[in-house]
Design a protein around this motif. Structure first.
Motif, PDB file in Angstrom:
ATOM      1  N   TYR A  22      28.371 -15.590  34.330  1.00  0.00           N
ATOM      2  CA  TYR A  22      27.026 -15.012  34.299  1.00  0.00           C
ATOM      3  C   TYR A  22      25.971 -16.118  34.246  1.00  0.00           C
ATOM      4  CZ  TYR A  22      23.044 -12.222  32.690  1.00  0.00           C
ATOM      5  OH  TYR A  22      21.812 -11.629  32.569  1.00  0.00           O
ATOM      6  N   LYS A  32      23.310 -17.139  37.278  1.00  0.00           N
ATOM      7  CA  LYS A  32      21.859 -17.122  37.077  1.00  0.00           C
ATOM      8  C   LYS A  32      21.249 -18.455  37.512  1.00  0.00           C
ATOM      9  CE  LYS A  32      19.691 -14.392  34.813  1.00  0.00           C
ATOM     10  NZ  LYS A  32      18.790 -13.286  35.219  1.00  0.00           N
ATOM     11  N   SER A  38      25.840  -5.677  34.894  1.00  0.00           N
ATOM     12  CA  SER A  38      24.687  -6.483  34.498  1.00  0.00           C
ATOM     13  C   SER A  38      23.418  -6.054  35.218  1.00  0.00           C
ATOM     14  CB  SER A  38      24.951  -7.962  34.798  1.00  0.00           C
ATOM     15  OG  SER A  38      24.947  -8.198  36.199  1.00  0.00           O
ATOM     16  N   LYS A  39      23.549  -5.006  36.051  1.00  0.00           N
ATOM     17  CA  LYS A  39      22.421  -4.565  36.880  1.00  0.00           C
ATOM     18  C   LYS A  39      21.906  -5.733  37.721  1.00  0.00           C
ATOM     19  CE  LYS A  39      21.128  -0.962  33.584  1.00  0.00           C
ATOM     20  NZ  LYS A  39      20.075  -0.421  32.694  1.00  0.00           N
ATOM     21  N   GLU A  40      22.878  -6.391  38.353  1.00  0.00           N
ATOM     22  CA  GLU A  40      22.618  -7.545  39.226  1.00  0.00           C
ATOM     23  C   GLU A  40      21.847  -8.648  38.503  1.00  0.00           C
ATOM     24  OE1 GLU A  40      21.724  -7.096  43.238  1.00  0.00           O
ATOM     25  OE2 GLU A  40      23.109  -5.448  43.541  1.00  0.00           O
ATOM     26  N   GLY A  41      22.392  -9.005  37.323  1.00  0.00           N
ATOM     27  CA  GLY A  41      21.887 -10.178  36.618  1.00  0.00           C
ATOM     28  C   GLY A  41      20.760  -9.940  35.647  1.00  0.00           C
ATOM     29  N   LYS A  42      20.395  -8.702  35.400  1.00  0.00           N
ATOM     30  CA  LYS A  42      19.265  -8.439  34.503  1.00  0.00           C
ATOM     31  C   LYS A  42      19.644  -8.600  33.034  1.00  0.00           C
ATOM     32  CE  LYS A  42      16.829  -5.399  37.721  1.00  0.00           C
ATOM     33  NZ  LYS A  42      16.378  -4.019  37.998  1.00  0.00           N
ATOM     34  N   VAL A  43      20.889  -8.255  32.684  1.00  0.00           N
ATOM     35  CA  VAL A  43      21.311  -8.348  31.287  1.00  0.00           C
ATOM     36  C   VAL A  43      22.823  -8.543  31.249  1.00  0.00           C
ATOM     37  CG1 VAL A  43      21.555  -5.825  31.099  1.00  0.00           C
ATOM     38  CG2 VAL A  43      21.260  -7.209  29.030  1.00  0.00           C
ATOM     39  N   THR A  62      20.939 -18.430  41.324  1.00  0.00           N
ATOM     40  CA  THR A  62      20.058 -17.420  41.905  1.00  0.00           C
ATOM     41  C   THR A  62      18.729 -18.039  42.354  1.00  0.00           C
ATOM     42  OG1 THR A  62      21.027 -15.692  40.511  1.00  0.00           O
ATOM     43  CG2 THR A  62      18.875 -15.238  41.474  1.00  0.00           C
TER      44      THR A  62
END
Length: 896
Positions: free
Chosen positions: A360, A364, A340-345, A367
């Motif tokens: 996920y 989020k 997820s590229k550390e929560g990006k997608v 975070t």
């Protein structure tokens, strides 16, 4: 006044309110006053600032079990800070639970812990550590507030209608008059052989310090250094812009002569800036705890404090926390974080997986929420007066800790001093056997040869791939070159492309020489604006502006404040005489480059540490590498071993061997109390004497590392582990057979191949001690080998052979092994890019070395018919057949 009572996230896992968004919502709904009712006063200053910006009065309070204590005035705040929690003329005391718990709760106030729409987030957050309350803690809307107001009428009338943040004048414990301070400094200056520039510079600095009334700050920092020296704790040569101060230099706070190095005091302190001085101190990390205790004892426990910081959940930490709560396999959690590229997608690979979709989403939600508290890595407060009653304090490991963070302390007028533990200073101290090298000349040729070769593992600020690339391109021969390399290895210059342009310029020596001969403020950096101090230099030499205006110009440029830049430039008598074209060029040049410039004072100070580490690496390799091995792991450790071999040094195990680096295998494996070599007469005796210490996995490590080689082959020893742990020696096997045990008779002893031994060593140590035969191929286009490529992070072509072990594949030249993917040839040619093997070929038909930008002819030489150099400039390519590079590395290599 419409009033809210807030519990903030500083009460961990009890609130999801945040200052800015809460202040906006309160203002929108007509709230005029807020009382903070946390368990501590840690958040008060931060919330005060956010609420005040919206015109909302912030009032400090404390919550203790089912009681509330609220300050009526400044004296009430002091009572809260001191922990005097009793009703008084300055303190309101309320007994009983808050109104959220319904009728008969006791206290009329309503606790707010989340805004409307945030209840689910609040419950999720709370559930991580405790049971979720069933009651509502939402900010009351207008109707709900009217219902509460009747019960709160008496309380609201008692609350203050205004409240000011405390304003302190920081008093430092070491003090003197401006006259005494100046006399001390001129006496120190008189002890040195200097010219008139120094007295003039000192006079100017003292005028600024006296005007600001901050000589006590310098004396206190100087005292800290004195206490550090008395404790045997090393201090670094300087850090940050303080190295530009002659006063700091004369007091021994910094070790670089700012006059000789052309550093600017105005970059550190300026009469046209209101910010306080900021001297950061680097100390050896091993003795930092001892130094902090010495400072506490000297200044007084109540006058010395560490500073607390708050940590927040990043996506990775939130996912791991939620993964544990939901019982999800940690491996799946790690893949979600990575993919997820550390929560990006959200990753496509998990599409349709409801469990991972929930993880996920919940991660989020978490975070950005507070996850815990820690101690600031460097900041301390030292005061002439007791801090009790001034700031909220808690004791931790015998030291007071301010619950107000750095920004909060600064808001009330208290100034921190940074004392940062630096591991590299600890290492350097051991290498130098305790003798500080800062005043010794930095012109050792061997040291610069090491840096030019790219052998930078363990070298402070320079061991990374990009830093090494810069360093090799610059081919350093002075401390100033090292400083430039450090300055260019920063996100700003790298992202802007300045670092790449600088390196490419090094390939055109003729142009460089012309630039260096110009009397320009940028001559030391080849026409590039690398240092912040160069803006001040340009302002003074090219624009006839005073240094203080030069510093203001630098700040305005770094903020891209074009209005301020124009205002300052218009004050220049020289700038007014420039043609419109010249004005535009200068303006564009400054805007384009200065935002990425770095502090020369800092860079040069850290270059000094880097130089001396490299000095010991070059001149005392045994000492350096043995010191280094204990702190490295993985690829970094493997690279350090490759460096050793590339320098022609041997590695041995056990007791010292002349001309070799002797490794302490038990220490490398974490068994620090063991002898460097086994002392027992047999493997079984060794196991018997250490049975309480070792399990089978420990013995396996020791055997595979080679520690037990005196007892026989590693294969046989591995087979004998269980027997040895059971206490069954070979001579007892015949007795075993009497009781019906089947004897396993070994007809011949098993031996280990060199490859097996090397792979076992890599498995447990991360590198191989033994070497094997290399690939049996050659090629005229080979320009490096695996060992050299890994050691110097090179770009080039090397011959290799493949070795497979325990499901992994490695390429090797016989001396160094690099793990790689499978499906590569059994032997062939590897393309290395900055020390990484990026492509593999069984044979080569044509090898193209590509260079971006112009290069001088001296960097080209004739080569085989299978080689060529391609020079690409502005989208156009020039092909030079039967040519290779000489003394520089390609930007890219293509094999056909």
């Amino acid at each position: 006044m419409k009033t809210a009572f807030l519990v903030t996230p500083y009460d961990l896992y009890e609130s999801v309110l945040f200052p800015s968004e809460t202040a906006v919502q309160l203002n929108r709904e007509g709230y005029e006053r807020c009382v903070i009712v946390d368990r501590t006063l840690a958040s008060f200053v931060r919330w005060y600032r956010a609420l005040s910006e919206k015109g909302i009065v912030a009032v400090p309070g404390l919550r203790r079990d089912d009681s509330y204590f609220i300050a009526r005035d400044q004296r009430g705040l002091q009572e809260l800070l001191k922990g005097n929690l009793e009703e008084s003329p300055s303190l309101i005391a309320l007994r009983g639970r808050c109104a959220n718990y319904g009728e008969g709760s006791g206290s009329p106030l309503w606790e707010t812990r989340y805004l409307r729409g945030d209840r689910k987030r609040f419950e999720l957050y709370v559930s991580l550590k405790k049971e979720v309350p069933g009651e509502s803690f939402e900010l009351p809307d207008s109707e709900a507030y009217r219902d509460l107001q009747t019960e709160m009428r008496g309380l609201l009338a008692e609350l203050p209608e205004s409240f000011d943040l405390p304003a302190y004048t920081h008093s430092f414990p070491k003090s003197s008059s401006a006259q005494e301070f100046a006399a001390l400094l001129f006496e120190r200056l008189g002890e040195r052989k200097t010219d008139g520039r120094y007295a003039e510079r000192l006079k100017r600095e003292l005028e600024v310090i006296s005007l600001k009334g901050i000589q006590d700050y310098f004396l206190t920092v100087s005292k800290i250094l004195q206490l550090a020296n008395e404790a045997g704790c090393w201090i670094g040569p300087g850090r940050g812009s303080a190295a530009g101060s002659l006063v700091s230099y004369l007091l021994g706070i910094t070790k670089l002569d700012p006059v000789r190095e052309e550093l600017y005091f105005e970059r550190f302190l300026s009469v046209k800036r209101d910010d306080p001085p900021d001297i950061d101190i680097d100390v050896e990390d091993d003795l930092r705890p001892l130094l902090l205790e010495r400072l506490r004892d000297y200044f007084g426990a109540d006058r010395f404090s560490l500073i607390r910081t708050v940590a927040t959940f990043g996506f990775k930490g939130a996912a791991r926390e939620m993964g544990r709560k939901l019982g999800i396999d940690p491996g799946r959690v790690s893949r979600l974080v990575e993919w997820s590229k550390e929560g990006k997608v959200f990753p496509r690979a998990f599409s349709g997986d409801s469990q991972m979709e929930e993880l996920y989403r919940l991660s989020k939600e978490l975070t950005g929420l507070y996850s815990g508290f820690s101690i600031h890595a460097a900041g301390v407060i030292v005061s002439a007066y007791s801090l009790k009653g001034l700031v909220p304090l808690e004791e931790e490991n015998g030291l007071n800790v301010s619950l107000w963070d750095m920004a909060s302390l600064q808001s009330v007028g208290l100034q921190k001093i940074d004392i940062l533990g630096l591991r590299n200073l600890t290492v350097l101290k051991r290498l130098a056997r305790g003798r500080t090298p800062w005043a010794v000349r930095t012109d050792n040729a061997k040291t610069y040869d090491i840096l030019k070769s790219g052998h930078t593992s363990g070298i402070f600020q320079l061991e990374g791939r990009y830093a090494t690339k810069i360093l090799k391109a610059l081919s350093p021969s002075s401390l100033k070159d090292i400083s430039v390399a450090i300055a260019l290895n920063r996100p700003g210059p790298i992202k802007s492309g300045i670092s790449e342009r600088y390196m490419k310029m090094m390939r055109v020596p003729g142009e460089l020489e012309a630039l260096r001969q110009r009397a320009s403020p940028l001559s030391e950096t080849n026409g590039f604006l690398v240092y912040q101090e160069q803006v001040l230099n340009i302002a003074g030499k090219e624009l006839a502006l005073p240094a203080d205006d030069g510093e203001l110009l630098r700040r305005a440029l770094s903020k891209k404040d074009s209005n301020k830049v124009n205002e300052i430039l218009l004050n220049s008598p020289v700038f007014a005489g420039f043609s419109p074209d010249k004005k535009e060029k200068l303006y564009s040049f400054l805007i384009d480059f200065s935002g990425y410039a770095f502090n020369k004072s800092h860079s040069l100070s850290y270059a000094l540490i880097a130089y001396w580490l490299a000095y010991f690496k070059a001149n005392y390799p045994e000492r350096f590498y043995l010191e280094l091995f204990g702190s490295l792991s993985g690829q970094t450790l493997s690279r350090a071993v490759a460096e050793l071999r590339n320098r022609g040094l041997e590695i041995s195990m056990g007791a010292n061997r002349i001309g070799a680096i002797s490794l302490n295998l038990p220490e490398l494996l974490g068994y620090r109390e063991m002898a460097i070599e086994p002392e027992e007469e047999s493997f079984f005796a060794f196991v018997r004497n250490n049975r309480r210490r070792f399990q089978a996995k420990d013995l396996e490590k020791l055997i595979k590392s080679g520690y037990c080689d005196t007892y026989g082959s590693r294969r046989e020893l591995l087979k004998n582990i269980n027997d040895a742990l059971s206490g069954i020696a070979p001579e007892l096997k015949s007795i075993r057979s009497v009781f019906g045990y089947k004897e396993e008779i070994q007809e011949k002893h098993e031996t280990d191949t060199p490859t097996e031994r090397a792979m076992m060593e890599i498995e447990v140590l991360g590198f191989n001690i033994g070497v094997i035969d290399g690939p049996e191929i050659d090629g005229e286009y080979i320009d490096t080998d695996v060992t050299s490529a890994v050691a110097g992070l090179k770009t080039g072509v090397a011959a290799f052979k493949r070795v497979d072990y325990l499901g992994k594949s490695y390429i090797t030249d016989g001396r160094t092994f690099v793990e790689t993917r499978d499906h590569i040839p059994l032997q062939g040619y590897a393309v290395f890019t900055d020390g990484r093997a990026t492509a593999f070929f069984e044979r080569v038909s044509l090898l193209s070395r590509i260079v971006y930008g112009r290069i001088d002819r001296r960097f080209l030489k004739g080569a085989s018919r299978r080689e060529r150099v391609i020079i690409r400039i502005n989208g156009k390519s020039k092909i030079l057949d039967e040519t290779t590079l000489n003394g520089i590395e390609a930007d890219e290599i293509v094999v056909e």
